[in-house]
Scaffold this motif. Structure first.
Motif, PDB file in Angstrom:
ATOM      1  N   UNK A  87       0.817  -0.791   0.111  1.00 24.09           N
ATOM      2  CA  UNK A  87      -0.150  -0.165  -0.063  1.00 24.09           C
ATOM      3  C   UNK A  87       0.559   1.041  -0.161  1.00 24.09           C
ATOM      4  N   UNK A 133       4.976  -7.005  11.841  1.00 23.23           N
ATOM      5  CA  UNK A 133       4.039  -6.420  11.791  1.00 23.23           C
ATOM      6  C   UNK A 133       3.572  -5.209  10.881  1.00 23.23           C
ATOM      7  N   UNK A 134       4.608  -4.526  10.327  1.00 24.20           N
ATOM      8  CA  UNK A 134       4.783  -3.898   9.552  1.00 24.20           C
ATOM      9  C   UNK A 134       4.034  -4.548   8.159  1.00 24.20           C
ATOM     10  N   UNK A 136       2.783  -6.988   7.622  1.00 24.03           N
ATOM     11  CA  UNK A 136       0.819  -6.586   8.112  1.00 24.03           C
ATOM     12  C   UNK A 136       0.105  -5.667   7.828  1.00 24.03           C
ATOM     13  N   UNK A 137       0.813  -4.051   8.358  1.00 14.11           N
ATOM     14  CA  UNK A 137       0.301  -3.525   8.330  1.00 14.11           C
ATOM     15  C   UNK A 137      -0.107  -2.641   6.379  1.00 14.11           C
ATOM     16  N   UNK A 140      -1.576  -5.386   1.306  1.00 12.59           N
ATOM     17  CA  UNK A 140      -2.826  -6.502   1.488  1.00 12.59           C
ATOM     18  C   UNK A 140      -2.794  -7.166   1.131  1.00 12.59           C
ATOM     19  N   UNK A 145       0.399 -11.342   4.840  1.00 13.88           N
ATOM     20  CA  UNK A 145      -0.239 -11.919   6.774  1.00 13.88           C
ATOM     21  C   UNK A 145       0.158 -13.000   6.930  1.00 13.88           C
TER      22      UNK A 145
ATOM     23  N   UNK B 640      -6.035  -3.833   9.199  1.00 13.40           N
ATOM     24  CA  UNK B 640      -4.873  -3.620   9.078  1.00 13.40           C
ATOM     25  C   UNK B 640      -4.708  -2.778   9.811  1.00 13.40           C
ATOM     26  N   UNK B 643      -3.814  -3.910  13.507  1.00  9.26           N
ATOM     27  CA  UNK B 643      -2.506  -4.324  13.441  1.00  9.26           C
ATOM     28  C   UNK B 643      -1.882  -3.013  14.415  1.00  9.26           C
ATOM     29  N   UNK B 647       0.193  -2.288  17.166  1.00 12.06           N
ATOM     30  CA  UNK B 647       1.617  -1.678  17.389  1.00 12.06           C
ATOM     31  C   UNK B 647       2.080  -0.413  18.362  1.00 12.06           C
TER      32      UNK B 647
END
Lengths: 210, 661
Positions: A87, A133-134, A136-137, A140, A145, B640, B643, B647
């Protein structure tokens, strides 16, 4: 030796934050599994015991052979596109990762003055958690994930070895079990989602909300 | 290894739990009926053998001395208190599991999948047993969470109904708050002592304010689970929607884990200061009085029983409060009476509340409603169920011949003992408390008169084609009723057990006996009461034989056209007493009066809403909800964002921890 392996681990994190191909992600998972297994096996070269080898071997089998294969199979079965669909731009993602890593290494250095920890493995494990974690964030795809979660698990593992030289058996088994459950659940979820949704993108999971 | 806990004991103990875990395997069977029968049967074997192992332990034969018994690297430890609660749990779980056989058959006919229910039911039972013997804080919390969540999954058996979703969510939210508080509680304990083992926690109130905080946290955390009055609001919401088996187990056993927690905390921090005793005593008195008062205003049978749980938890809490005051003033005799009454009432409440819930479940299932106003005349359909229900009602009201009386009697004696030992202003305060407890008993009698009269007497309000009962119903109710009678008429062995538990766990000299009286006299008095009733019955029979008897419909005082609507209803029975405290009960009546010349159909409704729920919990929740929904970023549905929030929170936490050190 531990430090060398940890730095290799960190390099794999850089690679994962740059590549755009799902295949690269899986390769990273494989290499991280190998690194962790060597890290745990290393002390037993001089002092062999059957009991201690069980856990590294299990990691080798599960993290290096079983899980990547399973993910590959899902990709083939569901015919997922081989691109990760980020993204944000890769050129923004990489500085973010680097900045967080610098912060983590600095913080770890300060902590190491107070308590006794191995700086490099500790910081590498911590960075892996954050990078997971990044991923996953900022990605898409649902399959990505899963990979992000697994990288996070690897980070927790490394983190654990840095904190305690000898992990309690329960924690090790717990980590493995966690990975197992997540991969299976996601696999099932992916299969089900495909039957009701067109693509396999996280953005569409929002529609499941009542 | 001393005494019972040699290797044989360990193996037996492990075998009991292994059998219970084996029951889970059988839920994997394809066929629902087979899964139900096999897994429940195996679970029953496990529970019965567990009860035997618990009963054969040294505790119930002699005072255990020497080092404490521990297993699995001290993760599991068995002292008197653990054994007692294990005994209560297993005793109450056996008949409840028996009722499972008949209850779930109903769902199988409706084609509702029950395998998940059985699985989580077994998990709930196992984890509840493990909680009371766990000795490691993290292990305790894990078991606690497993118990709460599997009970939640049991509750949502009929998940498509909206009331089930709402009611079980109350429970779920309350459980989460409890776990959150318990985390802080155990962290503080760990911080004070540097150990994760419950057996290492020995603190004293002189260590400063943190001990008071620990005490308050445990009282709130375990108090929410137990259902003390300001925190009880989840109970009347969750019990009605749960399947009957689960509400019986929830009310009979799971809320007792809260009591276990409070008593366990007392063992960490004793002796306690006197204010803590008064705090527990007053909160419990409020729970007892208002619990029963709310119960009187309910039409929903299960909600009514849920409020009675609040009342009985209050009575147990009163016993604990007396024990605290005794501990503060260094009066072992008072301590003995208070905790003895509390522990005895824990056992008694587990028995009669399970009986009442299962009895009401049988009635509800046959009538397909929980509303008391639609029931009536069931004594002609199921006489034995009515008899068992009556036994439970007498027991819960604390009327002499049955078990409820015994424990309340001990608690009353505790009040008088405080008044006698500590002169000063104490007799007046204790007199007020005695009146309060007596008032609770009176209201309980009124409430169960209402329940029994409306459900079982009179004529039928709702047509019942066929009242279906099975052998399992009679079996489980019969076991409970037999226990009620046994403890009532022959309390000596049970009092003896409680006495040993207190002497072993609380370190009070064994020389002080629970009550300086011979329990044989009580048995004799009760026996003569029963003989008296039997004699009256004989006189009545003799009269009938001599003069004959006349039979007519119920409530037919000379009327020709008898209708079920001419009977007393549950609302009209309780109306007067509810209007007294209408503002606290939020009791309001809607009467649709007709002013027209010709009569039109009239309507009457009465409702009582929970004060804490309506005036405190829901407004707070509503405020929080509206506040959060105003922040746009929290309304995202994308995973997202969640998540990312995690964090951010982790970063903040680690920053705080970093700056702290």
């Amino acid at each position: 030796m531990e430090n060398v392996l940890s730095i290799l681990f960190c390099l794999s994190l850089f690679y994962v934050s740059l590549t755009l191909r799902v295949k690269g992600y899986i390769a990273v998972l494989r290499s991280q599994g190998i690194i962790l297994a060597i890290l745990l096996l290393y002390p037993f070269i001089y002092d062999f015991s059957v009991y201690g080898v069980i856990i590294p071997l299990t990691i080798l089998i599960i993290k290096v052979f079983f899980i990547p294969r399973y993910i590959n199979k899902i990709i083939l079965d569901l015919d997922i596109k081989r691109q990760v669909e980020p993204t944000i731009q890769q050129m923004t993602f990489l500085p973010l990762v680097i900045a967080s890593m610098i912060l983590i290494f600095l913080a770890t250095h300060i902590i190491s003055l107070i308590t006794k920890i191995d700086v490099i493995p500790f910081a590498s494990g911590f960075s892996a958690i954050v990078v997971g974690i990044y991923i996953m964030i900022f990605r898409k795809k649902l399959i990505v994930h899963v990979v992000g979660f697994l990288i996070m698990e690897n980070g927790i593992f490394l983190f654990g070895t840095a904190v305690a030289s000898e992990l309690p058996m329960m924690i090790e088994l717990g980590v493995l079990l966690d990975v197992f459950v997540v991969v299976f659940l996601m696999g099932i979820a992916l299969n089900k989602i495909r039957s009701s949704f067109e693509g396999i993108e996280v953005t569409q999971l929002g529609r499941l909300k009542d | 290894m001393n005494g019972f806990f040699s290797n044989t004991g360990n193996i037996l103990f492990a075998a009991v739990f292994a059998i219970q875990f084996l029951a889970i395997v059988f839920t994997g069977l394809k066929n629902d009926r087979r899964a139900l029968y096999y897994s429940n049967f195996v679970l029953l074997i496990g529970l019965v053998s567990g009860l035997f192992v618990t009963l054969s332990s040294k505790l119930f034969f002699a005072l255990p001395t020497g080092p404490q018994n521990s297993l699995l690297n001290n993760w599991i430890r068995l002292d008197g208190l653990s054994f007692y609660f294990l005994f209560v749990i297993q005793l109450a779980a056996i008949p409840t599991t028996l009722y499972n056989f008949s209850y779930l058959r109903h769902y199988m006919e409706k084609k509702i999948g029950i395998k998940n229910f059985i699985l989580f039911y077994i998990l709930t039972i196992i984890s509840t047993q493990v909680i009371v013997i766990a000795n490691q804080a993290v292990f305790f919390l894990v078991c606690w969470e497993v118990m709460s969540i599997s009970a939640y999954f049991c509750m949502i058996l009929e998940k498509e109904k909206e009331e089930v979703q709402k009611g079980s969510f109350y429970y779920f939210a309350a459980s989460h708050v409890v776990v959150f508080i318990l985390y802080i509680f155990f962290f503080l304990l760990h911080h004070q002592t540097g150990s994760w083992f419950l057996s290492d926690y020995h603190l004293s109130f002189e260590d400063g304010a943190v001990i008071s905080t620990i005490f308050i946290l445990s009282f709130i955390g375990f108090g929410i689970k137990a259902g003390f009055m300001p925190f009880h609001f989840w109970l009347p919401q969750a019990h009605p929607v749960a399947p009957t088996v689960m509400s019986a187990f929830l009310s009979g056993v799971i809320i007792k884990t809260g009591i276990y927690g409070i008593i366990r905390t007392f063992l960490f921090i004793k002796p306690v200061p006197e204010w803590s005793g008064w705090l527990v005593l007053i909160v419990s008195m409020i729970s007892a009085v208002f619990g029963v008062w709310y119960a009187l205003a309910q039409h929903d049978i299960k909600k009514l029983l849920a409020y009675h749980s609040v009342e009985n938890i209050g009575i147990i809490g009163i016993g604990i409060g007396i024990g605290f005051i005794g501990s503060a003033n260094n009066l072992p005799a008072v301590e003995f009476l208070g905790f003895g009454g509390a522990l005895l009432h824990t056992l008694n409440h587990a028995i009669f509340k399970s009986l009442l819930f299962i009895g009401s479940g049988i009635v509800c299932q046959n009538l397909d409603t929980r509303n008391i106003e639609l029931m009536g005349g069931l004594v002609h359909r199921a006489g034995y169920i009515a008899l068992f229900f009556l036994i439970g009602s007498v027991a819960i009201s604390g009327i002499p011949p049955l078990n409820g009386f015994i424990s309340e009697f001990v608690i009353f004696t505790g009040f008088f003992s405080i008044a006698g030992e500590l002169k000063n202003y104490y007799p007046i305060l204790m007199l007020i408390m005695v009146v309060g407890l007596a008032f609770v008993g009176g209201l309980a009698v009124a409430c169960f008169t209402k329940v029994n009269a409306i459900i079982f007497l009179g004529s039928e309000r709702k047509e019942v084609k066929h009242f279906h009962t099975t052998i399992y119903d009679y079996l489980s109710l019969g076991i409970f009723a037999a226990l009620c009678i046994a403890i009532g008429f022959y309390p000596a062995p049970f009092v003896e057990i409680v006495q040993r538990v207190i002497a072993a766990s609380f370190n009070i000299q064994p020389s002080s006996t629970l009550i300086n009286m011979d329990w044989f006299y009580l048995s004799a008095i009760f026996g003569s009461i029963v003989l008296g009733i039997a004699a009256l019955l004989l006189v009545k029979l003799w009269h009938h034989k001599k003069y004959g008897s006349r039979v007519s419909g119920a409530w037919a005082c000379g009327y020709e056209n008898l209708s079920p609507r001419m009977q007393y209803t549950a609302s009209s029975f309780a109306d007067e007493i509810n209007t007294i405290s209408g503002s606290i009960l939020l009791y309001n009546k809607e009467i649709d009066k007709s002013e027209k010349p010709f009569p039109t159909p009239l309507k009457f409704e009465s409702h009582s809403r929970d004060f804490v729920d309506r005036k405190l919990a829901m407004p707070a929740y509503g405020f929080l909800k509206s506040f959060i929904s105003k922040i746009g970023i929290f309304n995202q549905t994308d995973i997202r964002y969640y998540i990312a929030f995690i964090l951010i929170i982790i970063t903040i936490y680690s920053l705080i921890a970093f700056l702290w050190t």
